[in-house]
Design an enzyme around this catalytic site. Structure first.
Site, PDB file in Angstrom:
ATOM      1  N   ASP A  15       2.629   5.494  -6.481  1.00 50.90           N
ATOM      2  CA  ASP A  15       3.856   5.414  -5.690  1.00 50.90           C
ATOM      3  C   ASP A  15       5.126   5.414  -6.536  1.00 50.90           C
ATOM      4  O   ASP A  15       6.228   5.461  -5.984  1.00 50.90           O
ATOM      5  CB  ASP A  15       3.835   4.137  -4.828  1.00 50.90           C
ATOM      6  N   HIS A  46      -2.130  -2.305 -10.021  1.00 50.61           N
ATOM      7  CA  HIS A  46      -3.162  -1.740  -9.160  1.00 50.61           C
ATOM      8  C   HIS A  46      -4.375  -2.635  -9.193  1.00 50.61           C
ATOM      9  O   HIS A  46      -4.704  -3.206 -10.224  1.00 50.61           O
ATOM     10  CB  HIS A  46      -3.551  -0.327  -9.630  1.00 50.61           C
ATOM     11  N   HIS A  59       0.881  -1.185   0.000  1.00 53.48           N
ATOM     12  CA  HIS A  59       0.000   0.000   0.000  1.00 53.48           C
ATOM     13  C   HIS A  59       0.916   1.232   0.000  1.00 53.48           C
ATOM     14  O   HIS A  59       1.700   1.417  -0.925  1.00 53.48           O
ATOM     15  CB  HIS A  59      -0.904  -0.109   1.236  1.00 53.48           C
TER      16      HIS A  59
HETATM   17  N1  CMC Z   1       5.239  -6.512 -10.212  1.00 48.66           N
HETATM   18  C1  CMC Z   1       5.203  -7.698 -10.860  1.00 48.66           C
HETATM   19  N2  CMC Z   1       4.083  -8.368 -11.117  1.00 48.66           N
HETATM   20  C2  CMC Z   1       2.941  -7.815 -10.693  1.00 48.66           C
HETATM   21  C3  CMC Z   1       2.901  -6.597 -10.012  1.00 48.66           C
HETATM   22  C4  CMC Z   1       4.113  -5.934  -9.778  1.00 48.66           C
HETATM   23  N3  CMC Z   1       4.153  -4.773  -9.146  1.00 48.66           N
HETATM   24  N4  CMC Z   1       1.616  -6.285  -9.724  1.00 48.66           N
HETATM   25  C5  CMC Z   1       0.880  -7.280 -10.195  1.00 48.66           C
HETATM   26  N5  CMC Z   1       1.678  -8.209 -10.782  1.00 48.66           N
HETATM   27  C6  CMC Z   1       1.257  -9.442 -11.437  1.00 48.66           C
HETATM   28  C7  CMC Z   1       1.059 -10.548 -10.419  1.00 48.66           C
HETATM   29  O1  CMC Z   1       2.227 -11.278 -10.175  1.00 48.66           O
HETATM   30  C8  CMC Z   1      -0.005 -11.355 -11.094  1.00 48.66           C
HETATM   31  O2  CMC Z   1       0.604 -12.126 -12.122  1.00 48.66           O
HETATM   32  P1  CMC Z   1       0.191 -13.634 -12.390  1.00 48.66           P
HETATM   33  O3  CMC Z   1      -1.272 -13.558 -12.737  1.00 48.66           O
HETATM   34  O4  CMC Z   1       1.092 -14.043 -13.484  1.00 48.66           O
HETATM   35  O5  CMC Z   1       0.429 -14.340 -11.084  1.00 48.66           O
HETATM   36  C9  CMC Z   1      -0.879 -10.323 -11.783  1.00 48.66           C
HETATM   37  O6  CMC Z   1      -0.013  -9.213 -12.028  1.00 48.66           O
HETATM   38  C10 CMC Z   1      -2.070  -9.878 -10.958  1.00 48.66           C
HETATM   39  O7  CMC Z   1      -1.592  -9.506  -9.658  1.00 48.66           O
HETATM   40  P2  CMC Z   1      -2.455  -9.509  -8.334  1.00 48.66           P
HETATM   41  O8  CMC Z   1      -1.542  -9.630  -7.169  1.00 48.66           O
HETATM   42  O9  CMC Z   1      -3.562 -10.486  -8.443  1.00 48.66           O
HETATM   43  O10 CMC Z   1      -3.085  -8.088  -8.393  1.00 48.66           O
HETATM   44  P3  CMC Z   1      -3.650  -7.313  -7.147  1.00 48.66           P
HETATM   45  O11 CMC Z   1      -4.843  -6.598  -7.612  1.00 48.66           O
HETATM   46  O12 CMC Z   1      -3.831  -8.162  -5.960  1.00 48.66           O
HETATM   47  O13 CMC Z   1      -2.410  -6.369  -6.849  1.00 48.66           O
HETATM   48  C11 CMC Z   1      -1.079  -4.729  -6.002  1.00 48.66           C
HETATM   49  C12 CMC Z   1      -2.425  -5.042  -6.632  1.00 48.66           C
HETATM   50  C13 CMC Z   1      -0.967  -3.211  -5.867  1.00 48.66           C
HETATM   51  C14 CMC Z   1      -1.021  -5.365  -4.610  1.00 48.66           C
HETATM   52  C15 CMC Z   1       0.065  -5.266  -6.879  1.00 48.66           C
HETATM   53  O14 CMC Z   1      -0.014  -4.715  -8.157  1.00 48.66           O
HETATM   54  C16 CMC Z   1       1.428  -5.026  -6.256  1.00 48.66           C
HETATM   55  O15 CMC Z   1       1.873  -5.824  -5.412  1.00 48.66           O
HETATM   56  N6  CMC Z   1       2.139  -3.913  -6.669  1.00 48.66           N
HETATM   57  C17 CMC Z   1       3.398  -3.569  -6.061  1.00 48.66           C
HETATM   58  C18 CMC Z   1       3.187  -2.770  -4.776  1.00 48.66           C
HETATM   59  C19 CMC Z   1       2.704  -1.381  -5.049  1.00 48.66           C
HETATM   60  O16 CMC Z   1       3.180  -0.678  -5.925  1.00 48.66           O
HETATM   61  N7  CMC Z   1       1.727  -0.949  -4.246  1.00 48.66           N
HETATM   62  C20 CMC Z   1       1.125   0.382  -4.351  1.00 48.66           C
HETATM   63  C21 CMC Z   1      -0.281   0.287  -4.830  1.00 48.66           C
HETATM   64  S1  CMC Z   1      -1.024   1.816  -5.366  1.00 48.66           S
HETATM   65  C22 CMC Z   1      -1.003   2.879  -4.024  1.00 48.66           C
HETATM   66  C23 CMC Z   1      -1.474   2.382  -2.737  1.00 48.66           C
HETATM   67  O17 CMC Z   1      -2.416   1.585  -2.618  1.00 48.66           O
HETATM   68  O18 CMC Z   1      -0.890   2.787  -1.750  1.00 48.66           O
END
Ligand code: CMC
Length: 374
Positions: free
Chosen positions: A310, A259, A220
């Site tokens: 971020d 996201h 987050h």
């Molecule tokens: N790097 C690499 N792969 C990613 C990333 C990433 N940052 N984000 C998503 N993916 C991939 C993930 O591995 C998955 O791939 P596969 O289907 O092959 O396993 C696919 O994309 C879907 O990911 P998910 O985890 O199901 O997506 P989610 O909706 O749960 O994730 C998230 C959202 C923000 C947790 C994730 O994108 C993430 O971990 N990002 C990195 C951390 C980050 O930048 N957080 C800030 C978010 S925005 C501001 C805030 O909320 O504060």
């Protein structure tokens, strides 16, 4: 009983709200009817906070009154100053913030002690977060004590609290824009945590304490600090491709990308990219900007992911001279407006938030006396 488990509550519509709208397919973010791009261009943090709290843009006198009120509410009770001063210098500033907000509920003087659903409490907490951060940071950095700066805006005061200097007009505007962009984001995890707490009829300070603890996580608000770690590890543009590819091959997440709601570029990243370039040019240092652009290109090519809010914010704060562990607390100093607006909305239309879980454990075990267990 519904049989579908929505892990992470993904796509679950938990409540109705009039505060914030995200169109994840069109990359639009709206606060109370106004597009974030317009607010980032023309508004200020104070005006945006007013909009979130009261549901409409203020008149000139209303804005002046709120600006004056926030500045007048900046002083911490002496017992909280004492508490913050006792925290070890290597404490995580988000831990300091969470603990100080919690302590504030106990040590607020009588006239500031808010009712459970008070907009005065929202304004008090918004005003005081930069003071908590400045109090902690300045002591650990050996800087002179904070002055309340009653005629300064929230952005100017936050910058001064963290840097011990007055920001230039461009620097202060960069922070003000960042504060506007981070002020709300519908039912993000920390806002949801705040609403869950408020939905039990607990008080505003407890709800904000929950929210600060939730924002801290690297998935987050903590992602902005992690992006700067990544840039330090990469170090030069010609290493971007190798480092990113090896991380992706190891199934590591690249911080600042992806996201839950946006399927296209996060509109806040678009605006912050421009500010990262602008501040880089003003400081004659485009190192971070060039690295970030290259990382963006490779991650999009390899994974089809877009940057989120971020990704560029840390580069702006770092170029202003702000230490990396204060990036997430800056996020909190803005999101406090959204958290409190949501808590007030929750109190107005209260329904205990209490989902259910599908039980997948045993149900027919027989109790065995402790001495007879294998
Ligand atoms: N790097 C690499 N792969 C990613 C990333 C990433 N940052 N984000 C998503 N993916 C991939 C993930 O591995 C998955 O791939 P596969 O289907 O092959 O396993 C696919 O994309 C879907 O990911 P998910 O985890 O199901 O997506 P989610 O909706 O749960 O994730 C998230 C959202 C923000 C947790 C994730 O994108 C993430 O971990 N990002 C990195 C951390 C980050 O930048 N957080 C800030 C978010 S925005 C501001 C805030 O909320 O504060």
């Amino acid at each position: 009983m519904p049989d579908v488990v929505q892990r992470g509550l993904e796509d679950v519509v938990a409540l109705e709200s009039k505060i914030c709208f995200i169109d994840g397919h069109k990359g639009r973010l709206i606060y109370r009817g106004y597009d974030i791009r317009e607010l980032a261009e023309h508004s200020t943090f104070e005006e945006t906070a007013y909009l979130l709290w009261y549901g409409r843009l203020p008149t000139g006198p209303q804005l002046a009154d709120l600006t004056h009120r926030l500045a007048a509410l900046r002083t911490l009770p002496p017992r909280v100053v004492e508490l913050v001063d006792r925290m070890p210098a290597d404490s995580n500033p988000m831990d300091v913030l969470r603990t100080a907000v919690s302590a504030l509920a106990i040590f607020e003087p009588g006239e500031l002690r808010p009712g459970p659903s008070s907009i005065g409490g929202a304004q008090r907490l918004t005003a005081v977060l930069p003071t908590i951060l400045g109090q902690f940071h300045r002591r650990r950095a050996g800087l002179p004590p904070l002055e309340p700066k009653p005629s300064w805006s929230h952005a100017a005061y936050l910058l001064y609290a963290l840097l011990d200097r007055e920001g230039s007009a461009l620097e202060t505007r960069a922070i003000d824009v960042a504060l506007i962009l981070h002020a709300d984001h519908e039912l993000n995890a920390s806002t949801f945590a705040a609403r869950v707490t408020a939905s039990t009829l607990s008080d505003l300070y407890s709800a904000v304490t929950s929210a600060v603890g939730t924002l801290k996580g690297p998935l987050h608000g903590g992602a902005n600090e992690q992006v700067m770690r990544l840039l330090a590890e990469i170090d030069s543009v010609d290493r971007v491709e190798t480092v990113i590819k090896s991380k992706l091959a190891a199934h590591e997440r690249i911080m600042g990308f992806g996201h839950r709601v946006y399927k296209v570029e996060d509109p806040r990243a678009t605006i912050l990219r421009e500010w990262s370039r602008k501040i880089g040019e003003a400081k004659h240092d485009l190192h971070y900007f060039e690295l970030l652009r290259k990382v963006e290109e490779i991650v999009h090519r390899e994974k089809g992911l877009y940057p989120n809010v971020d990704f560029y914010s840390g580069s702006i704060y770092a170029l202003l001279g702000i230490p990396h562990d204060l990036f997430t607390p800056i996020f909190a100093s803005s999101r406090i407006a959204g958290w409190t607006a949501h808590v007030l909305e929750e109190y107005d239309d209260l329904r205990l938030i209490r989902p259910t879980a599908r039980y997948v454990g045993s149900t027919d075990l027989s109790y065995v006396d402790v001495g007879r267990r294998p």
